[in-house]
Structure formats: structure tokens, C-alpha cells
Write a protein that holds these residues in place. Structure first.
Motif, mmCIF file in Angstrom:
data_model
loop_
_atom_site.group_PDB
_atom_site.id
_atom_site.type_symbol
_atom_site.label_atom_id
_atom_site.label_comp_id
_atom_site.label_asym_id
_atom_site.label_seq_id
_atom_site.Cartn_x
_atom_site.Cartn_y
_atom_site.Cartn_z
ATOM 1 N N UNK A 69 5.790 12.481 -4.818
ATOM 2 C CA UNK A 69 4.620 11.660 -4.469
ATOM 3 C C UNK A 69 4.959 10.886 -3.208
ATOM 4 N N UNK A 70 3.925 10.265 -2.627
ATOM 5 C CA UNK A 70 4.204 9.455 -1.434
ATOM 6 C C UNK A 70 5.175 8.321 -1.765
ATOM 7 N N UNK A 71 5.051 7.795 -2.986
ATOM 8 C CA UNK A 71 5.944 6.713 -3.412
ATOM 9 C C UNK A 71 7.383 7.214 -3.541
ATOM 10 N N UNK A 72 7.537 8.437 -4.112
ATOM 11 C CA UNK A 72 8.887 9.012 -4.264
ATOM 12 C C UNK A 72 9.555 9.217 -2.904
ATOM 13 N N UNK A 73 8.776 9.767 -1.964
ATOM 14 C CA UNK A 73 9.335 10.010 -0.635
ATOM 15 C C UNK A 73 9.685 8.698 0.058
ATOM 16 N N UNK A 74 8.838 7.707 -0.114
ATOM 17 C CA UNK A 74 9.098 6.407 0.502
ATOM 18 C C UNK A 74 10.370 5.776 -0.047
ATOM 19 N N UNK A 75 10.586 5.902 -1.351
ATOM 20 C CA UNK A 75 11.787 5.322 -1.954
ATOM 21 C C UNK A 75 13.047 6.048 -1.486
ATOM 22 N N UNK A 76 12.941 7.359 -1.328
ATOM 23 C CA UNK A 76 14.100 8.119 -0.873
ATOM 24 C C UNK A 76 14.455 7.813 0.580
ATOM 25 N N UNK A 77 13.438 7.443 1.377
ATOM 26 C CA UNK A 77 13.668 7.159 2.785
ATOM 27 C C UNK A 77 13.801 5.659 3.057
ATOM 28 N N UNK A 78 13.638 4.852 1.998
ATOM 29 C CA UNK A 78 13.727 3.391 2.116
ATOM 30 C C UNK A 78 12.684 2.841 3.102
ATOM 31 N N UNK A 79 11.459 3.360 2.973
ATOM 32 C CA UNK A 79 10.322 2.854 3.750
ATOM 33 C C UNK A 79 9.196 2.538 2.767
ATOM 34 N N UNK A 80 8.130 1.998 3.282
ATOM 35 C CA UNK A 80 6.998 1.660 2.421
ATOM 36 C C UNK A 80 6.139 2.894 2.176
ATOM 37 N N UNK A 81 5.380 2.859 1.083
ATOM 38 C CA UNK A 81 4.475 3.958 0.767
ATOM 39 C C UNK A 81 3.385 4.064 1.827
ATOM 40 N N UNK A 82 3.006 2.921 2.397
ATOM 41 C CA UNK A 82 1.990 2.925 3.448
ATOM 42 C C UNK A 82 2.456 3.644 4.695
ATOM 43 N N UNK A 83 3.769 3.551 5.005
ATOM 44 C CA UNK A 83 4.303 4.237 6.175
ATOM 45 C C UNK A 83 4.197 5.752 6.005
ATOM 46 N N UNK A 84 4.504 6.229 4.797
ATOM 47 C CA UNK A 84 4.387 7.661 4.520
ATOM 48 C C UNK A 84 2.939 8.104 4.628
ATOM 49 N N UNK A 85 2.037 7.259 4.143
ATOM 50 C CA UNK A 85 0.606 7.576 4.199
ATOM 51 C C UNK A 85 0.133 7.682 5.647
ATOM 52 N N UNK A 86 0.622 6.783 6.499
ATOM 53 C CA UNK A 86 0.233 6.825 7.911
ATOM 54 C C UNK A 86 0.739 8.101 8.585
ATOM 55 N N UNK A 87 1.949 8.544 8.216
ATOM 56 C CA UNK A 87 2.467 9.782 8.797
ATOM 57 C C UNK A 87 1.564 10.957 8.444
ATOM 58 N N UNK A 88 1.214 11.037 7.156
ATOM 59 C CA UNK A 88 0.461 12.188 6.669
ATOM 60 C C UNK A 88 -0.985 12.173 7.158
ATOM 61 N N UNK A 89 -1.519 10.995 7.433
ATOM 62 C CA UNK A 89 -2.894 10.905 7.950
ATOM 63 C C UNK A 89 -2.956 11.043 9.459
ATOM 64 N N UNK A 90 -1.793 11.178 10.069
ATOM 65 C CA UNK A 90 -1.758 11.361 11.505
ATOM 66 C C UNK A 90 -1.984 10.093 12.285
#
Length: 333
Positions: free
Chosen positions: A21-42
Motif C-alpha cells: 500500500x502507499x502507507x507500506x511503501x512510505x514506511x519502508x522509505x521513511x517518508x510520509x504517505x502523502x509524499x508517495x501519493x504525490x509521486x504516483x499522481x505526478x
């Protein structure tokens, strides 16, 4: 790097393939879930310091991440490497487990039947020896595998021989057997080790010379030889090794190939022509093996054949030597 939309779509695809999930990826990369969401939304790109971590977590290469596309060739190589590691691990651990089970079974049986450890040590030495060949101890080393294989296999064979000698309480043959095994290892493996040294040109000659010395030691150690037979046996060994050592020395020189062939053929022809004569002298026989009379093939068959063979080989050697000298002369001009 590709545009943000393509990059975001690629990140999302790879995240989904990993069941993150976006949360899982964020935790593995030590970033926020919102940062992952911004990447995926371009909306934005990840920080450049995160590229290595993203590639590690999503199991992709940096080239794939930057181009936002799957590198099929790199993926194929990665899968082949993974399959190789699996096969190598299987090759190592299945025999290891099988040997361990066999060893434990024999230990229990020996204790249960004889109430002591006796023949178990032979089984143990046999399995140690078998393991040195299949799957070999080289699996636990990353470098110098040939040296490891040579040392472990030779020592394991010697261990097995020593164990058998101790079990039989008979040691007279032990050193002879170990030297015999060592001769085989010298002939096979010494040229491989010498090929990476400054004397690589003479690797075969050196290996044969060492094998000759070990063979003489082997003869000296065999107690069944009578004193009057030991010296002839050593001389015959010398006579047998001499042509091989001489030919390897000639081949190591920078002569023309035809010239080297001619010299080797001529020397071997002469040495082997007088081989039976040497045996006759050493053992005191009086057989007239070298009588030559082309009118009497009944009494002089061997002598006639020996002489014809010698002359034929010498003529062949002269042809090779002549060709070699002509080729050498042309090259010099």
C-alpha cells in the motif's frame, strides 16, 4: 527522467506488483504517505537521495526507475541469477543434509549395536571425503576455489586412508598410498597452478619432475622391494620420465612448432629403441633382442622391427626438423 505522470504510473505499478500500500511503501522509505501519493499522481518527483532506496524496495534498477520502463534484458539476467543461486543452494544443502542424516544414523547404529564408536569413524571419514567432491567445500569460499578443492579433496582422501589404517591397525601401506595420491594430484593440478606464475612456460616439465621425485620416494618407501631390485626400479623410472620431461622442456622453447615436433620424435625414438636394452642390462638378461638380419626374420624378428621403427621415426623427425628450419629462416628474413 520521464515526465511526472509516466513516472508516477510506473511507481504505482511496481508498488502494486509488490502488494504494497502507499502507507507500506512510505514506511519502508521513511517518508510520509502523502509524499508517495504525490509521486504516483505526478505532482512531484522523489528526492534524489531516495532513488537507491526506492530501487531496493521495489526490486528495480536505477535505469528502470529513471526511464520509467521495465528493462526486459536486465530483468531476465536478474531472474537467471536468482535461479542460479537457488540451484547452487539446492546443490549444496541437499547433499549436506543427506550426509548429516547418514552420519547421525551410523552414529546411533554403532552405539546401539557395539556400545562404542568403532566403524563410525570410517563412515565419518568417507562422508568427509565424499563431501569434498560432491558438492565440494568450495561452495563456502568466494575466491581461490581451485586451491580449496585441491587441498580439501587431497586431505580428505588422506584422512580416509589414515582412518582405515587405524581401524585395521596396519600402517605399512599408509605412506605409500598417500604418496601415490599426491602423484596424481601433482600431475593434474600443478600445471593449473603454475600457469599463473612466471614459470608457466615450464609448468608441465616442472610437474613431471616433481612427479618423478615423488615416484622415486614411493619406490623407496615400498618395503617389498629387495635391495637388488630397488636401484633398477629407480633407474627404469628415470628412463620412463626422461623423454616426457625432455619433450615438455623442448615444447616450452620458442622454436618453430615443426622443429620442436621433430626434435621430440627423434629423441623419443632413440630412447625407446634402447628401452629393452636398458632392461636387459639392469636385470642381467641375455636376450638378443637387437640382432638384425633381414634375411632371417625367424631369429631376428624383434631386432628387425625395432630397427625399421627407429629408422622410420628418425626420417619423419628429419622431415619435421627440415620444415621447421625453413619456416624459421623465412621468418628471420
Amino acid at each position: 527522467m520521464t515526465d511526472k505522470k509516466t513516472f508516477g504510473s510506473f511507481i504505482k505499478t511496481k508498488r502494486t506488483e509488490k502488494n504494497f500500500s502507499q502507507k507500506d511503501l512510505a514506511e519502508l522509505l521513511f517518508v510520509t504517505e502523502g509524499a508517495v501519493s504525490k509521486w504516483e499522481r505526478g505532482v512531484s518527483y522523489p528526492d534524489i537521495t531516495l532513488i537507491a532506496d526506492i530501487c531496493r524496495v521495489l526490486d528495480i534498477s536505477e535505469h528502470e526507475l529513471i526511464t520509467s520502463s521495465t528493462d526486459s534484458e536486465a530483468t531476465k539476467m536478474k531472474n537467471e541469477a536468482r535461479n542460479y543461486r537457488i540451484i547452487r543452494g539446492t546443490w549444496v544443502w541437499i547433499p549436506t543434509i543427506a550426509y548429516a542424516i547418514a552420519l547421525l544414523t551410523c552414529l546411533i547404529c554403532n552405539l546401539a549395536i557395539d556400545h562404542t564408536l568403532s566403524w563410525f569413524f570410517i563412515v565419518f571419514a568417507s562422508l568427509v571425503c565424499a563431501y569434498s567432491f560432491i558438492p565440494t567445500y568450495t561452495a563456502f569460499f568466494t575466491s581461490k576455489k581451485l586451491l580449496v578443492f585441491t587441498a580439501t579433496s587431497f586431505l580428505s582422501i588422506c584422512l580416509l586412508l589414515c582412518t582405515c589404517a587405524a581401524y585395521a591397525k596396519e600402517y605399512s601401506w599408509l605412506l605409500t598410498s598417500c604418496i601415490g595420491v599426491l602423484i596424481g594430484y601433482v600431475v593434474v593440478f600443478m600445471p593449473l597452478f603454475l600457469s599463473k606464475t612466471n614459470v608457466s612456460r615450464y609448468k608441465f616439465a616442472i610437474s613431471l619432475a616433481v612427479a618423478f621425485i615423488l615416484t622415486v620416494l614411493l619406490l623407496l618407501n615400498i618395503r617389498v622391494w629387495h635391495s637388488f631390485m630397488l636401484i633398477p626400479a629407480c633407474l627404469i623410472t628415470c628412463y620412463a620420465f626422461a623423454p616426457a620431461i625432455f619433450c615438455t622442456l623442448i615444447c616450452a622453447q620458442r622454436f618453430d612448432a615443426f622443429l620442436k615436433t621433430g626434435i621430440c620424435v627423434a629423441s623419443c625414438a632413440v630412447l625407446y629403441y634402447f628401452a629393452e636394452c636398458v632392461v636387459d642390462v639392469l636385470f642381467g638378461t641375455n636376450e638378443a633382442s637387437y640382432q638384425v638380419d633381414f634375411e632371417d626374420w625367424t631369429q631376428c624378428l624383434e631386432g628387425n622391427i625395432y630397427l625399421i621403427s627407429l629408422v622410420s621415426l628418425l626420417l619423419i623427425s628429419l622431415v619435421f626438423i627440415g620444415i621447421g628450419l625453413l619456416r624459421t629462416r623465412k621468418k628471420s628474413h
